[in-house]
Scaffold this motif. Sequence first.
Motif, PDB file in Angstrom:
ATOM      1  N   PHE A  20     135.548 -12.622  14.659  1.00 37.30           N
ATOM      2  CA  PHE A  20     136.583 -13.127  13.689  1.00 37.30           C
ATOM      3  C   PHE A  20     136.782 -14.712  13.768  1.00 37.30           C
ATOM      4  CE2 PHE A  20     140.819 -15.047  13.332  1.00 37.30           C
ATOM      5  CZ  PHE A  20     141.013 -14.941  11.883  1.00 37.30           C
ATOM      6  N   LEU A  21     136.814 -15.404  14.748  1.00 39.24           N
ATOM      7  CA  LEU A  21     136.851 -16.934  15.094  1.00 39.24           C
ATOM      8  C   LEU A  21     135.501 -17.670  14.651  1.00 39.24           C
ATOM      9  CD1 LEU A  21     138.578 -17.002  18.516  1.00 39.24           C
ATOM     10  CD2 LEU A  21     139.520 -17.517  16.235  1.00 39.24           C
ATOM     11  N   ALA A  22     134.450 -16.969  15.152  1.00 40.60           N
ATOM     12  CA  ALA A  22     133.010 -17.513  14.674  1.00 40.60           C
ATOM     13  C   ALA A  22     133.100 -17.471  13.192  1.00 40.60           C
ATOM     14  CB  ALA A  22     132.055 -16.665  15.276  1.00 40.60           C
TER      15      ALA A  22
ATOM     16  N   ALA B  42     126.166 -16.686   9.202  1.00 42.52           N
ATOM     17  CA  ALA B  42     126.159 -15.418   8.458  1.00 42.52           C
ATOM     18  C   ALA B  42     127.430 -15.513   7.469  1.00 42.52           C
ATOM     19  CB  ALA B  42     125.927 -14.247   9.172  1.00 42.52           C
ATOM     20  N   ALA B  43     128.581 -15.795   7.963  1.00 45.12           N
ATOM     21  CA  ALA B  43     129.778 -15.830   7.655  1.00 45.12           C
ATOM     22  C   ALA B  43     129.896 -16.803   6.576  1.00 45.12           C
ATOM     23  CB  ALA B  43     130.963 -15.957   8.296  1.00 45.12           C
ATOM     24  N   ALA B  44     129.401 -18.066   6.610  1.00 51.49           N
ATOM     25  CA  ALA B  44     129.395 -19.047   5.800  1.00 51.49           C
ATOM     26  C   ALA B  44     128.677 -18.952   4.864  1.00 51.49           C
ATOM     27  CB  ALA B  44     128.897 -20.512   6.462  1.00 51.49           C
TER      28      ALA B  44
ATOM     29  N   ALA C 167     133.359  -9.825   9.323  1.00 50.29           N
ATOM     30  CA  ALA C 167     133.046 -10.242  10.925  1.00 50.29           C
ATOM     31  C   ALA C 167     133.791  -9.340  11.891  1.00 50.29           C
ATOM     32  CB  ALA C 167     133.720 -11.724  11.142  1.00 50.29           C
ATOM     33  N   PRO C 168     135.115  -8.821  11.943  1.00 52.69           N
ATOM     34  CA  PRO C 168     135.689  -8.070  12.819  1.00 52.69           C
ATOM     35  C   PRO C 168     134.726  -6.542  13.037  1.00 52.69           C
ATOM     36  CG  PRO C 168     137.345  -8.802  11.630  1.00 52.69           C
ATOM     37  CD  PRO C 168     136.149  -9.297  10.868  1.00 52.69           C
ATOM     38  N   LEU C 169     134.334  -6.200  11.680  1.00 56.03           N
ATOM     39  CA  LEU C 169     133.436  -4.894  11.835  1.00 56.03           C
ATOM     40  C   LEU C 169     132.230  -4.986  12.596  1.00 56.03           C
ATOM     41  CD1 LEU C 169     134.014  -3.281   8.182  1.00 56.03           C
ATOM     42  CD2 LEU C 169     134.691  -2.360  10.678  1.00 56.03           C
TER      43      LEU C 169
END
Length: 944
Positions: free
Chosen positions: A212-214, A44-46, A72-74
């Motif tokens: 966050f790391l993901a 999802a982040a990518a 990501a953190p949220l």
Amino acid sequence: MQFFSITISGAVSGAIYALLAIGLVLSHSTSRIFNFGHAATAFAAAYLYHQFHVALGWNKWLTLLVIVALFAPLMGWAWDRLVFRRLADAEESTKIVAGVGVLIVVPAFVLLVCAILRDALGIPFQDVAEVYQVPGVLPAQQHQIAAGLVLSNNQLVALGASVLLFVTMWAFLRFTPLGLHMRTAVDSPVLARLRGINTGRVSTLSWVISFFLAAVAGVLAAPFPGPFGLVNDNYTLALFVATTAAVVAGLRSVPLAFLAGLLIGAVRNIVVAYVNADHLGAFGAWAAKVYGLTASVPYAVLFIALILLGHDRRRRKAGTAATAAKPTPDYRDDLSPFKKALPWIIKSAVILVPALFLANGIWRQLFIYGFALGIILLSFTIVTGLGGMVSLAQGAFATAAGLTVGLLLANGWHYVPATVVGVLVAAALGALTALPALRLSGLSLTFATLALALLATNVLFKMEWFSNGTAGWSIPRPRFGPIDLADDRVLLIVVFLVVLLLVRMANNLTDSAAGRAMIAVRTAEPAASASAVSPPVTKLLIFVISAAVAGLGGVLAVTVYGTILNTANPPQATFLWLAIVVIVGVRSPGGAIEAGIISAVLPWIMAHGFDLGPISWGGTSNDLIPQVLFGLGAIQLAAQPNGLLATQSMAARHRRDRKRAKLAAQAAAQAAAQAADQAAAQVAPPASPEPAIEVGEPAASVGSFPAAGRSPGLLELHGVHAAYGEVEVLHGIDLTVREGAILALLGANGSGKTTLCATIAGLVPVTSGRIVFDGEDITALDTLRRVERGLVLVPESRGVFPSITVDENLSIWLPSKADRAKVYEQFESLARRAGQPAGNLSGGEQQMLSLAPFLVRRPRLLISDEPSLGLAQLVTAEIMAAFQRLQQEGTTVVLVEEKARDVLTVADQVGALQTGHLRWVSERADVDEQRVAAAYLGMSAVVH
């Protein structure tokens, strides 16, 4: 140099695996939940990074900041607060399904929202199928690092960022107070709460960091279109590889997880480059021809690592609490057999009548396939619902049986013997899966079945002789005299009869001796062993039966549509099956069949709609909507962990109970009115007898309030009841602890001592009654709030964190170096070993370490559970002297002990617990050996 180049280039992918593995370790170690949706967050982040940067033209650094530091953190915070935190005490299968919900819903939701915004508002988001190359953070450029070693900016950034993040995470965990709190939560979440650590905040922080790391891993991986790109399945496969690194690290060590991730990436490249005829001769030539063998190396490593490292060395011993959650109560035990069966009769009729007489061929086949799929899901009821083990290999068992039947039919076998052999092959595969995994339990066992399923899918099922390549096998429907299974109606009736037979057998299995053995192993394996039940044999039996059932369901499923391919039932499908059967009710055989029907019919309805005369719907071409709904269904387990069927049964039972109570109240009121009318005169009720108090027992020890003239105690328990689930352990405890006194509570094993300690500390909820501390009702306060008020418990078996150092243990309660120096002045042995892990101390030193902080920063009330357990007499005397020093400094002490001799030397008051009842409390001077012995033996004391 070629080897070096291959190793370094493999380490680039390994860096992505390492970041994912670190996130998995952090979230699991602090919450005991393995997030199978971890890689979905990376995808999802990518995807969002590409859309915002490329499609919308945002600045790449701003995009990176928004995605990685905000989105990501949220999302991690939201998942923890809404789902994961509420599943802390749920069963392993429920936790896994919640993670599967993340795996399904996060990518589907992101893609769906972007599609809606593109179609409705004209925002130029790109279709994921049109994206072939995602730009990296830096411009595309190649660098020759050494002879034969060329790395791109994207590769360098991935390696450099992963190393930097690892070092940062290691420093954070090692040198900051929050990092120390996270490490204590890894060691013992319960003890962390008892030491005043907000484990909820620690869990939230770990999930935020994990997401966050993901996200960072996803953005770094997206520019590599082969292994990653913007293909969701690639990230799911990356999760399986990262899982190997996390398992090698024991799901606890961040440095090991990072190193293992790098090594796995490098080894994978090395195997691909060197496993061939040029380097390994004939073996290399054979291995190179086996499709998928080299790519499956991480899965083999995962399985081997589990066998070597995954044994649960911390498994409870006999006599301790059960290892599994309590069974779901039978909310229908007040109904007659007919009323119990009536809902299933109605549901069957609702399906069969339309399927036989109204439905067309497509719908009829859907229902047949749904029943066959329900048989596969029934295997989860056996292995998970009854056996308490989560297997992700059920799809592999079904595929193995189907391919076997196809192979035999192609060689001239008849359908029935071919089916028998197919089921036997599935059962044998189940036995092979179970044999090496018998020494595993919990999540380790789940990973082992996943590894074997991946190996079977990528290697065994790709063998030409077994699967007939990509063409697969044809499965013609057989004919048995007048019974022709080519007729859909006939096949529906036959499959339904098989379903009835298997459901009946599953219900009988639960009530049989073998079923009771399975429940015993599931609930308390050491206790089952002590009762002449063999856990290995029982686990093996569970796996064989469940695999055979899955195999039969697999054969019937491929019979419906007449073909079997080697891509059928991949591990991802098993995730979905497990999710739907747990959502409906994994412990109910009928629920498994219902889940199968839903799994078959619902996607078709979503895609093609329905027409019921006045009510019709054309369906939707967007396949993301069913995925979002399905994922949300998995997530709702946070509110209904026992499944929909159990929740419905519970609600219906409560309605029946309320109705019965109302009728009983009405009948009682009518009877009272009749009695009043018939009474000739009012008769005064007899006076209530005074409660019997044992000779020599102060009245204040058994009443809810202290005797006249005596001030209330620091701690008061008024009619306290406590239970584990539906099993009540404490039965109306009334107790007053005087401020400044040492109270010794004695009792044999099983008397409720540890439960009483945990109830006072807030670890076990009070079902009725009140707890008052220093005049304040603290019954509803959690453990953390009680610690803040000065109520501290030192639990049984040493209150220390074994993996952190002595000085770190002290710093949790004593953050000031000056305060810790005072401890070292009193306990020189602790000073000499300040930098060593607390787990390396002797039993006496660990007990000193558990008490030492409170000698400097004193609580109002200290409760110590079994403080002399396993200690030599000289050490016990020193510990008792420490309690006396605490008392002299103003701390009230409650010592809960099985051995009376030592605590009687320091106690001001003595009480006796027996089977959850407080039998008496007396001054120490009034207690003799005979009375103490009588308390342990369950007899009334004779007082002269």
